[in-house]
Motif scaffolding. Sequence first.
Motif, PDB file in Angstrom:
ATOM      1  N   ILE A  99    -108.748  31.915   1.070  1.00 39.16           N
ATOM      2  CA  ILE A  99    -107.663  31.871  -0.075  1.00 39.16           C
ATOM      3  C   ILE A  99    -106.281  32.754  -0.254  1.00 39.16           C
ATOM      4  O   ILE A  99    -106.578  34.003  -0.155  1.00 39.16           O
ATOM      5  N   ASN A 101    -103.867  32.562  -2.526  1.00 42.05           N
ATOM      6  CA  ASN A 101    -103.048  32.632  -3.650  1.00 42.05           C
ATOM      7  C   ASN A 101    -104.052  33.398  -4.681  1.00 42.05           C
ATOM      8  O   ASN A 101    -104.987  34.008  -4.299  1.00 42.05           O
ATOM      9  N   GLN A 194    -103.037  26.550 -13.215  1.00 40.99           N
ATOM     10  CA  GLN A 194    -102.840  25.561 -12.288  1.00 40.99           C
ATOM     11  C   GLN A 194    -102.758  25.726 -10.777  1.00 40.99           C
ATOM     12  O   GLN A 194    -102.949  24.952  -9.945  1.00 40.99           O
ATOM     13  N   GLU A 195    -102.428  26.912 -10.389  1.00 39.08           N
ATOM     14  CA  GLU A 195    -102.265  27.583  -9.083  1.00 39.08           C
ATOM     15  C   GLU A 195    -103.435  28.141  -8.604  1.00 39.08           C
ATOM     16  O   GLU A 195    -103.338  28.352  -7.302  1.00 39.08           O
ATOM     17  N   THR A 197    -106.998  29.664  -7.728  1.00 41.43           N
ATOM     18  CA  THR A 197    -108.294  29.119  -7.318  1.00 41.43           C
ATOM     19  C   THR A 197    -109.461  29.844  -7.865  1.00 41.43           C
ATOM     20  O   THR A 197    -109.753  31.190  -8.016  1.00 41.43           O
ATOM     21  N   VAL A 219    -107.144  22.678 -15.058  1.00 44.48           N
ATOM     22  CA  VAL A 219    -107.704  22.871 -13.753  1.00 44.48           C
ATOM     23  C   VAL A 219    -108.061  21.856 -12.981  1.00 44.48           C
ATOM     24  O   VAL A 219    -109.195  21.233 -13.241  1.00 44.48           O
ATOM     25  N   SER A 220    -107.467  21.704 -11.821  1.00 41.28           N
ATOM     26  CA  SER A 220    -108.021  20.414 -10.823  1.00 41.28           C
ATOM     27  C   SER A 220    -109.375  21.059 -10.315  1.00 41.28           C
ATOM     28  O   SER A 220    -109.608  22.040  -9.986  1.00 41.28           O
ATOM     29  N   SER A 221    -110.053  19.940 -10.014  1.00 41.59           N
ATOM     30  CA  SER A 221    -111.633  20.240  -9.565  1.00 41.59           C
ATOM     31  C   SER A 221    -111.227  20.635  -8.090  1.00 41.59           C
ATOM     32  O   SER A 221    -112.166  21.269  -7.546  1.00 41.59           O
ATOM     33  N   SER A 222    -110.157  20.218  -7.414  1.00 40.17           N
ATOM     34  CA  SER A 222    -109.948  20.589  -6.119  1.00 40.17           C
ATOM     35  C   SER A 222    -109.441  22.374  -5.964  1.00 40.17           C
ATOM     36  O   SER A 222    -109.771  22.838  -4.888  1.00 40.17           O
ATOM     37  N   ARG A 223    -109.473  22.775  -7.013  1.00 38.79           N
ATOM     38  CA  ARG A 223    -109.244  24.322  -7.163  1.00 38.79           C
ATOM     39  C   ARG A 223    -110.440  25.152  -7.568  1.00 38.79           C
ATOM     40  O   ARG A 223    -110.193  26.256  -7.933  1.00 38.79           O
ATOM     41  N   ILE A 224    -111.805  24.282  -7.424  1.00 36.67           N
ATOM     42  CA  ILE A 224    -112.959  25.030  -8.273  1.00 36.67           C
ATOM     43  C   ILE A 224    -113.863  25.159  -7.037  1.00 36.67           C
ATOM     44  O   ILE A 224    -114.258  24.029  -6.335  1.00 36.67           O
ATOM     45  N   ARG A 225    -114.562  26.202  -6.619  1.00 31.81           N
ATOM     46  CA  ARG A 225    -115.435  26.381  -5.775  1.00 31.81           C
ATOM     47  C   ARG A 225    -116.905  26.917  -6.494  1.00 31.81           C
ATOM     48  O   ARG A 225    -116.715  27.855  -7.322  1.00 31.81           O
TER      49      ARG A 225
END
Length: 233
Positions: A99, A101, A194-195, A197, A219-225
């Motif tokens: 990551i 960002n 929104q930016e 992770t 927050v987009s699910s693509s930015r969540i681990r």
Amino acid sequence: METTVRFIERMPRTSQVNSYRFTRPPGFSFQAGQYVIVGLGHEGMLVHPLSFSNGPQQDFLEVTKRMTGSAYSQYIEGLYPGDEVIMKGPNGDFSMADISNDIVCLAGGIGIAPIRSMLVDSASRHDRRRITLIYGNSDDDDVPFAEELEELQKMHLPGFRVTHVLGRSLGKMQACQGRIDSKVIRSEVTADLQEATFLISGPPVMVREMEEQLALLGVSSSRIRVERFLGYT
């Protein structure tokens, strides 16, 4: 990969949480945030996944566990220096290594273990990324690695900031009171939501709640681990 290691020592973290250190076999490598299956007893019949809580650069292996009174907890608590334990792994891809960002970690209770591994790793690399940790626990006396997190914030990671959230504050540490929710996240995270992770680590119920709160914040699910701790055996 299956390997046999020997117990070195127990490190109390709170009255209910301990870390356990083991020898590190030559050539054994892992990534900060990964876990192993730790087998105890005759032929490793008692098994449980435990996250590494130390950094990959250190010359020992450490896992951290909450004591629950189960057979597994009693056995690992009763280990003597030199006792053999079977480890299978490393496993998992929960990581912040790739990551670039801003990073926001949301941890609950023993879910701090893989996050702590990542922070120790980051400190060893003189990491300058902005990393925010929002860490939820029941009260001031039940915060594993509390002093170390403060030291990392003040001395070793210039971009790191920790906010504690306690269900019940005893006045021993500066903290928000209640639960981690969208309001706390919005007020404590300076990064663009929104930016950034997000890394979530804790019991499945907590992870699900955090995913819901982040969805409310757009927050987009693509930015969540996520890393779900399945059962405290």
